[in-house]
Design an enzyme around this catalytic site. Structure first.
Site, short mmCIF file in Angstrom:
data_model
loop_
_atom_site.label_atom_id
_atom_site.label_comp_id
_atom_site.label_asym_id
_atom_site.label_seq_id
_atom_site.Cartn_x
_atom_site.Cartn_y
_atom_site.Cartn_z
N ALA A 272 1.05 -1.36 0.04
CA ALA A 272 0.01 -0.05 -0.17
C ALA A 272 0.94 1.24 0.09
O ALA A 272 2.07 1.22 0.38
CB ALA A 272 -0.81 0.10 1.28
N GLY B 254 0.51 -5.09 1.12
CA GLY B 254 -0.57 -5.10 0.00
C GLY B 254 -0.28 -5.75 -1.31
O GLY B 254 -1.14 -6.34 -1.72
N GLU C 20 -0.91 -9.02 -0.65
CA GLU C 20 -2.27 -9.56 -0.33
C GLU C 20 -2.87 -9.60 -1.64
O GLU C 20 -3.70 -10.34 -2.03
CB GLU C 20 -2.61 -8.58 0.65
CG GLU C 20 -2.24 -8.71 1.99
CD GLU C 20 -2.18 -7.60 3.15
OE1 GLU C 20 -2.05 -6.50 2.74
OE2 GLU C 20 -2.61 -8.13 4.24
N GLU D 176 5.02 -4.98 6.67
CA GLU D 176 4.34 -4.00 7.77
C GLU D 176 5.04 -3.83 9.03
O GLU D 176 4.76 -2.78 9.73
CB GLU D 176 2.91 -4.34 7.81
CG GLU D 176 2.17 -4.19 6.38
CD GLU D 176 2.14 -5.54 5.54
OE1 GLU D 176 2.88 -6.31 5.78
OE2 GLU D 176 1.11 -5.60 4.78
C1 HXC Z 1 5.13 4.30 -1.21
C2 HXC Z 1 7.07 3.25 -1.99
C3 HXC Z 1 6.46 2.21 -1.44
C4 HXC Z 1 5.49 1.98 -0.69
C5 HXC Z 1 8.54 1.94 -2.53
N1 HXC Z 1 8.31 3.34 -2.55
N2 HXC Z 1 7.64 1.12 -1.84
N3 HXC Z 1 6.31 4.49 -1.88
N4 HXC Z 1 4.50 3.28 -0.76
N5 HXC Z 1 4.85 1.01 -0.30
C6 HXC Z 1 8.87 4.26 -3.46
C7 HXC Z 1 10.07 4.63 -2.49
O1 HXC Z 1 9.81 5.57 -1.58
C8 HXC Z 1 11.03 5.40 -3.56
O2 HXC Z 1 10.33 6.58 -4.05
C9 HXC Z 1 10.72 4.35 -4.86
O3 HXC Z 1 9.43 3.70 -4.59
C10 HXC Z 1 11.81 3.21 -4.92
O4 HXC Z 1 11.91 2.62 -3.75
P1 HXC Z 1 13.48 2.44 -2.99
O5 HXC Z 1 13.07 2.30 -1.64
O6 HXC Z 1 14.51 3.54 -3.52
O7 HXC Z 1 13.96 0.96 -3.84
P2 HXC Z 1 14.99 -0.10 -3.11
O8 HXC Z 1 15.90 0.52 -2.13
O9 HXC Z 1 15.23 -1.08 -4.08
O10 HXC Z 1 13.75 -0.72 -1.94
C11 HXC Z 1 12.77 -1.45 -2.44
C12 HXC Z 1 11.80 -2.02 -1.31
C13 HXC Z 1 11.53 -0.77 -0.49
C14 HXC Z 1 12.64 -2.96 -0.34
C15 HXC Z 1 10.63 -2.69 -1.88
O11 HXC Z 1 11.21 0.61 -1.25
C16 HXC Z 1 10.46 -0.91 0.62
O12 HXC Z 1 10.73 -1.46 1.86
N6 HXC Z 1 9.24 -0.42 0.46
C17 HXC Z 1 8.35 -0.51 1.34
C18 HXC Z 1 7.65 -2.02 1.39
C19 HXC Z 1 6.61 -1.95 2.47
O13 HXC Z 1 6.90 -1.47 3.57
N7 HXC Z 1 5.46 -2.49 2.17
C20 HXC Z 1 4.18 -2.59 3.00
C21 HXC Z 1 3.42 -1.23 2.92
S1 HXC Z 1 2.12 -1.17 4.17
P3 HXC Z 1 11.60 7.56 -4.20
O14 HXC Z 1 10.68 8.88 -4.41
O15 HXC Z 1 12.28 7.85 -3.03
O16 HXC Z 1 12.46 7.25 -5.49
C22 HXC Z 1 0.91 -2.05 3.47
C23 HXC Z 1 -0.28 -2.21 4.08
C24 HXC Z 1 -1.33 -3.00 3.20
O17 HXC Z 1 1.04 -2.78 2.36
C25 HXC Z 1 -2.59 -2.86 3.97
C26 HXC Z 1 -3.76 -2.96 3.13
C27 HXC Z 1 -4.12 -1.72 2.29
#
Ligand code: HXC
Length: 268
Positions: free
Chosen positions: A76, A119, A122, A142
């Protein structure tokens, strides 16, 4: 004297998904490459609307849902919800959109490569046949950002891979690689990265040559296995099985077998 202002045209909505058809396969590609296909509410709404449109379209039998080579979806959109209060999240009711996606009747083949996180994982689990590239990294991280899965992760992941692996993935936030995901039954097949999309499309076409009503009923029945007690699920399966004997496709499929020819399914 007042100057009339020129009416500005409303900006066309950003294309957060790309849609195409290939014969009887409907294809949806997630399209937020800059943020690794992070799932914001607008994208989820567009996705739900398109899945409903494909469901209503009689010329479409199977749907492919694809991400990019780098990411199916990294979860998400964190920026979109970072400052939300509990009440705001509750009022948004974003899971209503997820429920619409869950109700898709036609089979969905997921083409997964790179990250399928939070997400994204999911959403992948809402698909039916999951084709994963050997570079896939799948998880529910998460916990690293102070929350927990909210769109079914604690339930569907646990049912797919069992309690021990689900606890490991959800409580540590670690990613499963493709081989682990396949061994755990979380994905259907693993293929080399360069083929993840073409294989998903090929398999969707293979499925689209089957009887479309049987495809839908079979999907419905397998999903019952996830959601009900065994006895209730068996009863449900039996009813759908009987119902298929009122379709022309059943007659055609069985006659074609007896006559040693290929069936010509009509979805009737
Ligand atoms: C918003 C995101 C994002 C996310 C990545 N980006 N994941 N933006 N929401 N979930 C953005 C980064 O900010 C970055 O933007 C660009 O995408 C590239 O990501 P990087 O981090 O620079 O890439 P990398 O170093 O290769 O790392 C990849 C990654 C990391 C491991 C996937 O991005 C990460 O940990 N992302 C979050 C994963 C996460 O926690 N997901 C769960 C979310 S909560 P910029 O502008 O800096 O280039 C969830 C709850 C669901 O899903 C509930 C139901 C709705």
């Amino acid at each position: 004297m007042t100057t009339a202002t020129l009416e500005t045209k409303p900006m066309t909505a950003e294309q957060l998904i790309l849609v195409e058809t290939d014969g009887s396969v409907g294809i949806i590609k997630l399209n937020r490459p800059k943020v690794l296909n992070a799932l914001n509410p607008e994208l989820m709404t567009q996705l739900a609307e398109q899945l409903e449109a494909f469901d209503k379209d009689d010329s479409i039998y199977v749907i492919v849902l694809a991400g990019s080579e780098r990411a199916f979806a990294a979860g998400a959109d964190i920026g979109d919800m970072a400052e939300c209060s509990s009440l705001e999240m509750y009022k948004r009711d974003q899971f209503a959109t997820w429920d619409r996606i869950k109700r898709t009747k036609k089979p969905i083949v997921a083409a997964v490569s790179g990250y399928a996180l939070g997400g994204g994982c999911e959403l992948m689990m809402l698909c039916d046949v999951i084709i994963a590239s050997d570079t896939s990294q799948i998880g529910q991280p998460e916990i690293n950002i102070g929350v927990m899965p909210g769109a079914g992760g604690t339930q569907r992941l646990t049912r797919a891979v069992g309690k021990a692996t689900a606890m490991d993935v959800i409580l540590t936030g670690r990613f499963l690689n493709a081989a682990e995901a396949l061994a755990g039954g979380l994905v259907s097949r693993v293929v080399p990265r360069e083929h993840f999309y073409s294989e998903a499309l090929r398999i969707a076409h293979e499925m689209a040559r089957k009887g479309p009503i049987a495809l839908r009923f079979a999907k419905e029945s397998v999903l019952k296995a996830h959601e009900t007690a065994l006895s209730e699920g068996l009863e449900y399966e039996r009813k759908l099985f009987y119902a298929l004997f009122s379709t022309e496709d059943q007659k055609e499929g069985m006659r074609a077998f007896m006559e040693k020819r290929k069936p010509d399914f009509k979805g009737k």
